[in-house]
Enzyme design. Structure first.
Site, mmCIF file in Angstrom:
data_model
loop_
_atom_site.group_PDB
_atom_site.id
_atom_site.type_symbol
_atom_site.label_atom_id
_atom_site.label_comp_id
_atom_site.label_asym_id
_atom_site.label_seq_id
_atom_site.Cartn_x
_atom_site.Cartn_y
_atom_site.Cartn_z
ATOM 1 N N HIS A 2 -9.654 0.945 5.151
ATOM 2 C CA HIS A 2 -8.329 1.082 5.768
ATOM 3 C C HIS A 2 -8.443 2.054 6.954
ATOM 4 O O HIS A 2 -9.205 3.016 6.906
ATOM 5 C CB HIS A 2 -7.323 1.605 4.738
ATOM 6 C CG HIS A 2 -5.914 1.582 5.245
ATOM 7 N ND1 HIS A 2 -5.421 2.553 6.087
ATOM 8 C CD2 HIS A 2 -4.922 0.681 5.070
ATOM 9 C CE1 HIS A 2 -4.164 2.254 6.392
ATOM 10 N NE2 HIS A 2 -3.834 1.119 5.797
ATOM 11 N N GLY B 116 2.946 -1.241 4.235
ATOM 12 C CA GLY B 116 2.975 0.171 3.886
ATOM 13 C C GLY B 116 4.402 0.617 3.640
ATOM 14 O O GLY B 116 4.976 0.380 2.575
ATOM 15 N N GLY B 117 5.012 1.235 4.654
ATOM 16 C CA GLY B 117 6.345 1.829 4.535
ATOM 17 C C GLY B 117 7.382 0.951 3.835
ATOM 18 O O GLY B 117 8.097 1.421 2.937
ATOM 19 N N SER C 16 3.428 -2.340 10.238
ATOM 20 C CA SER C 16 4.885 -2.383 10.441
ATOM 21 C C SER C 16 5.526 -3.718 10.050
ATOM 22 O O SER C 16 6.429 -4.202 10.746
ATOM 23 C CB SER C 16 5.236 -1.987 11.878
ATOM 24 O OG SER C 16 4.848 -0.643 12.119
ATOM 25 N N GLU D 244 -6.731 4.405 7.937
ATOM 26 C CA GLU D 244 -6.499 5.831 7.651
ATOM 27 C C GLU D 244 -7.752 6.469 7.049
ATOM 28 O O GLU D 244 -7.993 7.664 7.226
ATOM 29 C CB GLU D 244 -5.270 5.987 6.736
ATOM 30 C CG GLU D 244 -3.989 5.784 7.551
ATOM 31 C CD GLU D 244 -2.810 5.220 6.783
ATOM 32 O OE1 GLU D 244 -2.810 5.285 5.539
ATOM 33 O OE2 GLU D 244 -1.889 4.697 7.433
ATOM 34 N N ASN E 142 0.864 -1.178 0.000
ATOM 35 C CA ASN E 142 0.000 0.000 0.000
ATOM 36 C C ASN E 142 0.902 1.229 0.000
ATOM 37 O O ASN E 142 1.525 1.540 1.014
ATOM 38 C CB ASN E 142 -0.885 -0.046 1.266
ATOM 39 C CG ASN E 142 -1.737 1.198 1.423
ATOM 40 O OD1 ASN E 142 -1.815 2.026 0.528
ATOM 41 N ND2 ASN E 142 -2.376 1.311 2.577
ATOM 42 N N TRP E 143 0.952 1.919 -1.142
ATOM 43 C CA TRP E 143 1.880 3.054 -1.261
ATOM 44 C C TRP E 143 1.280 4.343 -0.717
ATOM 45 O O TRP E 143 1.929 5.379 -0.720
ATOM 46 C CB TRP E 143 2.346 3.196 -2.724
ATOM 47 C CG TRP E 143 3.178 2.018 -3.166
ATOM 48 C CD1 TRP E 143 3.633 1.007 -2.376
ATOM 49 C CD2 TRP E 143 3.646 1.714 -4.490
ATOM 50 N NE1 TRP E 143 4.368 0.099 -3.119
ATOM 51 C CE2 TRP E 143 4.386 0.512 -4.429
ATOM 52 C CE3 TRP E 143 3.523 2.348 -5.721
ATOM 53 C CZ2 TRP E 143 4.993 -0.075 -5.546
ATOM 54 C CZ3 TRP E 143 4.128 1.780 -6.848
ATOM 55 C CH2 TRP E 143 4.849 0.579 -6.751
ATOM 56 N N LYS E 144 0.033 4.285 -0.299
ATOM 57 C CA LYS E 144 -0.638 5.431 0.341
ATOM 58 C C LYS E 144 -0.446 6.703 -0.494
ATOM 59 O O LYS E 144 -0.387 6.632 -1.704
ATOM 60 C CB LYS E 144 -0.130 5.599 1.786
ATOM 61 C CG LYS E 144 -0.217 4.293 2.565
ATOM 62 C CD LYS E 144 0.031 4.448 4.044
ATOM 63 C CE LYS E 144 -0.052 3.078 4.701
ATOM 64 N NZ LYS E 144 0.052 3.135 6.148
ATOM 65 N N GLU F 77 -5.372 -5.233 10.626
ATOM 66 C CA GLU F 77 -4.322 -4.245 10.838
ATOM 67 C C GLU F 77 -4.583 -3.478 12.138
ATOM 68 O O GLU F 77 -5.397 -2.547 12.154
ATOM 69 C CB GLU F 77 -4.317 -3.233 9.688
ATOM 70 C CG GLU F 77 -4.044 -3.834 8.331
ATOM 71 C CD GLU F 77 -3.490 -2.781 7.390
ATOM 72 O OE1 GLU F 77 -2.348 -2.943 6.953
ATOM 73 O OE2 GLU F 77 -4.176 -1.790 7.134
HETATM 74 P P1 PGA Z 1 2.871 0.095 7.583
HETATM 75 O O1 PGA Z 1 1.411 0.319 6.918
HETATM 76 O O2 PGA Z 1 3.426 -1.158 6.996
HETATM 77 O O3 PGA Z 1 3.662 1.311 7.177
HETATM 78 O O4 PGA Z 1 2.677 -0.002 9.029
HETATM 79 C C1 PGA Z 1 0.530 -0.755 6.748
HETATM 80 C C2 PGA Z 1 -0.772 -0.277 6.173
HETATM 81 O O5 PGA Z 1 -1.231 0.817 6.511
HETATM 82 O O6 PGA Z 1 -1.404 -0.970 5.361
#
Ligand code: PGA
Length: 259
Positions: free
Chosen positions: A103, A242-243, A221, A105, A13-15, A175
């Site tokens: 998600h 994500g990151g 994470s 966010e 997920n590149w957000k 998550e």
């Molecule tokens: P993260 O994000 O790996 O940076 O914690 C995961 C996500 O939001 O899907």
């Protein structure tokens, strides 16, 4: 049925990160490595979720490559006066095949709830987009020891009214909100426990077969250093990263966790 019979998904997920040129570079680096070692994707499906304006670009750049492209969000209406929104049909028209729904966010910054996720899941399925439905508790909920209740409620509400055939198509991602982007993770055992519970919800509301067949991913994470510990767990069928998916080297290490 045991874990190996379920599909494994490694997803990125590149957000709201990367501009067009950076999307192209990242995809070309992934592609180059996958061309050299295609076996690292054996028995796995790799999906990337670039920012919505670059979906067409990502689809073009992943042509002739096993990486699949999905969207980070959709609206549930098929069209009309909804400024700034993207319909499921628009995503499929571009060639996207999966979409993230609910998600944390979206829940935290845009006030989305599980009722809205339910509408979005149905709208995605109606356009043959595979929803990856996200659920997870806040730190405060974990401390109050209501993690299980929150996850169960989110899944039950977001899946209300889905037919067995529709349930057979969805993917779920657990998550814990406090673990996203924070460097903190749940223990693999704790994640496994929640995954088991999610499957129990599917079993109770639909069937044993559907519960056993549904891929449930872990997110929060995930890094090249901890991926193996999560993937060892019986109930964890992949990851939403994500990151660590924004850097080709670390994302490739995650993809190749079993090599
Ligand atoms: P993260 O994000 O790996 O940076 O914690 C995961 C996500 O939001 O899907």
């Amino acid at each position: 049925m045991s874990k190996p019979s379920r599909t494994i998904y490694i997803t990125g997920n590149w957000k709201m990160n990367l501009l067009g040129d950076e999307v192209s570079v990242l995809i070309s680096e992934l592609k180059e490595s996958l061309d050299k070692s295609p076996d690292i994707l054996d028995n796995k499906i790799c999906i990337i979720f670039p920012p919505q304006p670059y979906i067409a670009l990502a689809i073009e750049e992943t042509r002739d490559c096993p990486i699949i492209v999905g969207g980070q969000n959709i609206f549930f209406e098929s069209g009309g006066p909804f400024t700034g929104e993207v319909s499921p049909k628009m995503l499929t028209d571009l060639g996207a095949r999966y979409v993230l729904i609910g998600h944390s966010e979206r829940r935290t910054h845009f006030g989305e709830d599980s009722e809205l996720s339910n509408l979005k899941v149905k709208a995605a399925l109606a356009e043959s987009l595979v929803p990856i439905l996200c659920c997870g508790e806040t730190l405060e909920e974990r401390e109050r020891k209501v993690t299980e209740m929150v996850a169960v409620d989110q899944i039950e509400t977001a899946c209300t009214g889905l037919s067995p055939e529709e349930i057979s198509k969805i993917i779920i991602a657990y998550e814990p909100i406090w673990a996203i982007g924070s460097g903190k993770t749940v223990t693999p055992d704790d994640a496994n426990h929640v995954h088991k519970l999610i499957r129990k919800v599917l079993r109770r509301n639909w069937s044993e077969k559907l519960a056993e067949g549904c891929s449930v991913l872990y997110g929060g994470s995930v890094t090249p250093d901890n991926i193996k510990d999560f993937m060892k767990m019986d109930e964890i069928d992949g990851v939403l990263v994500g990151g660590a998916s924004l850097d080709s080297k670390s994302f490739l290490k995650i993809i190749a966790y079993d090599r």
